[in-house]
Write a protein that holds these residues in place. Structure first.
Motif, PDB file in Angstrom:
ATOM      1  N   UNK A  38     -48.893  23.956 -19.057  1.00  0.00           N
ATOM      2  CA  UNK A  38     -49.575  25.026 -18.545  1.00  0.00           C
ATOM      3  C   UNK A  38     -48.901  26.553 -18.786  1.00  0.00           C
ATOM      4  N   UNK A  39     -50.004  27.284 -18.853  1.00  0.00           N
ATOM      5  CA  UNK A  39     -49.449  28.874 -19.332  1.00  0.00           C
ATOM      6  C   UNK A  39     -48.742  29.393 -18.122  1.00  0.00           C
ATOM      7  N   UNK A  40     -47.504  29.571 -18.319  1.00  0.00           N
ATOM      8  CA  UNK A  40     -46.599  30.294 -17.187  1.00  0.00           C
ATOM      9  C   UNK A  40     -47.049  31.592 -16.976  1.00  0.00           C
ATOM     10  N   UNK A  41     -47.898  32.359 -17.906  1.00  0.00           N
ATOM     11  CA  UNK A  41     -47.856  33.957 -17.592  1.00  0.00           C
ATOM     12  C   UNK A  41     -48.969  33.964 -16.848  1.00  0.00           C
ATOM     13  N   UNK A  42     -49.986  32.741 -16.666  1.00  0.00           N
ATOM     14  CA  UNK A  42     -50.696  33.078 -15.696  1.00  0.00           C
ATOM     15  C   UNK A  42     -50.541  33.228 -14.329  1.00  0.00           C
ATOM     16  N   UNK A  43     -49.328  32.538 -13.907  1.00  0.00           N
ATOM     17  CA  UNK A  43     -48.941  32.557 -12.690  1.00  0.00           C
ATOM     18  C   UNK A  43     -47.993  33.633 -12.314  1.00  0.00           C
ATOM     19  N   UNK A  44     -47.758  34.429 -13.274  1.00  0.00           N
ATOM     20  CA  UNK A  44     -46.758  35.610 -13.121  1.00  0.00           C
ATOM     21  C   UNK A  44     -47.684  36.729 -12.169  1.00  0.00           C
ATOM     22  N   UNK A  45     -47.057  37.336 -11.293  1.00  0.00           N
ATOM     23  CA  UNK A  45     -47.496  38.410 -10.724  1.00  0.00           C
ATOM     24  C   UNK A  45     -47.901  39.701 -11.459  1.00  0.00           C
ATOM     25  N   UNK A  46     -48.230  40.934 -11.040  1.00  0.00           N
ATOM     26  CA  UNK A  46     -48.316  42.176 -11.604  1.00  0.00           C
ATOM     27  C   UNK A  46     -46.983  42.767 -11.629  1.00  0.00           C
ATOM     28  N   UNK A  47     -46.710  43.370 -12.574  1.00  0.00           N
ATOM     29  CA  UNK A  47     -45.284  43.897 -12.844  1.00  0.00           C
ATOM     30  C   UNK A  47     -45.088  45.212 -11.969  1.00  0.00           C
ATOM     31  N   UNK A  48     -44.029  45.574 -11.434  1.00  0.00           N
ATOM     32  CA  UNK A  48     -44.046  46.713 -10.590  1.00  0.00           C
ATOM     33  C   UNK A  48     -43.076  47.790 -11.021  1.00  0.00           C
ATOM     34  N   UNK A  49     -43.802  48.948 -11.644  1.00  0.00           N
ATOM     35  CA  UNK A  49     -42.963  50.049 -12.046  1.00  0.00           C
ATOM     36  C   UNK A  49     -42.614  50.998 -11.089  1.00  0.00           C
TER      37      UNK A  49
END
Length: 479
Positions: free
Chosen positions: A114-125
């Motif tokens: 599975x693509x782990x990037x799909x499970x990552x949330x939005x990056x907070x800046x």
């Protein structure tokens, strides 16, 4: 009882203290700048390994407690459950039925991850705010100082205004009775029906009192010029250049009740200012003489007199003794039949002689310093106020001798001639400007007329006038 300290000194000390405290509050915010700007600073003190270790130790403690409290039967059931969980059912691969030769690039052993990037949330800046938009005390120290200054200014305004009002009311209540005995009308405001006679408030530190209805004079103006206690800046300047509360008395004499002379007795500093600024003193008696030897007055007084006879008669024993008793109260005594106020500058020089009045002017100091109360200061100045009525009666009865009268008239004639001579050039220039304006209007009127004969006659007349003006002047001599 100890003398009270002047409130102006306390206000100055309070102002400096308040500004110092505001400055320290503003600087205190700088020490917390780094902590307030980083909102996640409190989480940076913990290590990730410490957190993981803490969680593992908690799990071990829970298992240990569980093992101690379990029975042999429960242990056997737990072991069977563990074996069931450890058993993994192997199922056939879902792609076993696919022919390897039918699909190119297919590998049987490859497994899809599975693509782990799909499970990552939005990056907070986090946006870095500029320093002037951060909420800290450094951004508001100027506003704090301005606010503290405004509060102090208004506090001093109400305090100083109330004190000046108390001084004026105390003075009026102390002299109301004697003034009613000397004058028919006290507190005249110039109206036909004076409903509220008394002091007139000119400003927050100036009060006026008009009195009329006395023989020998038209009216008397009492002017209370107090310190600007309502102005904080003026009170601070007063610490460096001290001034005093003063009472000015101006007596408007009748023309027939005062002779022609000018004299002034004043302190040295005031006398120098009068010679520079007052028109009558600078013209008729600019020379300053000491009043110690002839009149026995304090050394800080000087006399300026046009006619020696007038000063010798009016400065009698009673006047000199009163000045010696209260020298700090007497600022100046000015008698003049040519009073026209301060000198006018050269830019605003009048084309005619200024209007003069016959006046007696007294300047008295109100000694409120050195811990004296308002009532005490008013009682000290009482003999000086009574001195004005004595001088009015003396000036009314005094007359110059023929010799000094002729000298005074000659001085006034010289002053008038000098004034006319100084203004002759200005008057001649003004007359030439008026003639030129008259000719210009006449020319415009002729040019607007359609009659050529009138235009020709006017041109001939103008040419004759210019030719006559260019001719040299000759004098006829009879033989």
């Amino acid at each position: 009882m100890s003398s009270p300290v002047d409130r102006s000194h306390w206000l100055t000390i309070f102002a400096l203290t308040l500004l110092f405290v505001s400055y320290n509050i503003a600087n205190a915010g700088i020490n917390h700048l780094d902590i307030e700007d980083n909102e996640f600073a409190e989480f940076e003190d913990f290590d990730v390994e410490d957190v993981v270790g803490g969680v593992a130790s908690d799990q071990k403690n829970v298992l240990h407690d569980h093992e101690e409290s379990s029975t042999p039967e429960q242990d056997k059931e737990a072991a069977i459950a563990d074996e069931d969980e450890a058993t993994v059912e192997t199922e056939d691969n879902e792609f076993e039925h696919v022919d390897e030769d039918e699909y190119e690039g297919y590998e049987k052993d490859s497994t899809s991850k599975p693509d782990l990037k799909l499970n990552e949330g939005p990056k907070i800046t986090f946006t870095q705010l500029p320093a002037h938009l951060r909420s800290n005390w450094e951004s508001y120290y100027l506003e704090l100082m301005i606010l503290a200054g405004l509060v102090l200014y208004f506090f001093n305004f109400f305090l100083g205004r109330s004190k000046n009002q108390r001084i004026a009311e105390t003075w009026y209540s102390a002299f109301k009775g004697p003034l009613l005995e000397k004058f028919a009308l006290v507190g005249d405001d110039g109206k036909l029906e004076n409903s509220q006679p008394g002091l007139m408030k000119e400003s927050e530190n100036v009060y006026l009192l008009w009195c009329s209805g006395r023989t020998g004079c038209e009216a008397v103006l009492f002017e209370l010029r107090l310190l600007k206690r309502q102005d904080l800046v003026a009170m601070v300047m007063n610490l460096f250049r001290p001034q005093q509360d003063q009472v000015h008395v101006k007596v408007f004499m009748n023309d027939s009740d005062m002779d022609t002379f000018v004299m002034c007795l004043a302190a040295k500093k005031t006398a120098n200012r009068f010679v520079r600024e007052m028109a009558d003193i600078s013209v008729y008696c600019p020379e300053k003489k000491s009043a110690v030897d002839k009149f026995g007055l304090p050394a800080n007084f000087v006399l300026m007199s046009e006619i020696g006879e007038a000063s010798s008669t009016l400065l009698d024993v009673r006047v000199c003794s009163l000045i010696n008793n209260i020298p700090e109260v007497i600022e100046s005594i000015h008698f003049s039949d040519q009073y026209s106020g301060p000198k006018q500058t050269e830019d605003t020089a009048p084309s005619k002689m200024p209007e003069v009045k016959k006046m007696l002017i007294f300047n008295f100091n109100l000694p409120l310093k050195n811990g004296k109360s308002i009532v005490e200061a008013v009682e000290i100045i009482r003999p000086a106020i009574m001195l004005t009525f004595h001088c009015i009666d003396r000036v009314k009865r005094f007359r110059l001798s023929k010799e000094f009268k002729a000298k005074a008239e000659k001085n006034r004639q010289k002053v008038e001639e000098a004034f006319l001579k100084s203004t002759h050039a200005a008057r001649a220039e003004a007359a030439a400007a008026r003639r030129e304006e008259k000719r210009r209007l006449e020319k415009e009127k002729i040019l607007q007329d359609d009659d050529p004969e009138k235009q020709r006659k006017w041109e001939e007349k103008e040419n004759k006038r210019l030719a006559k003006k260019r001719m040299p002047k000759m004098k006829a001599i009879k033989v």
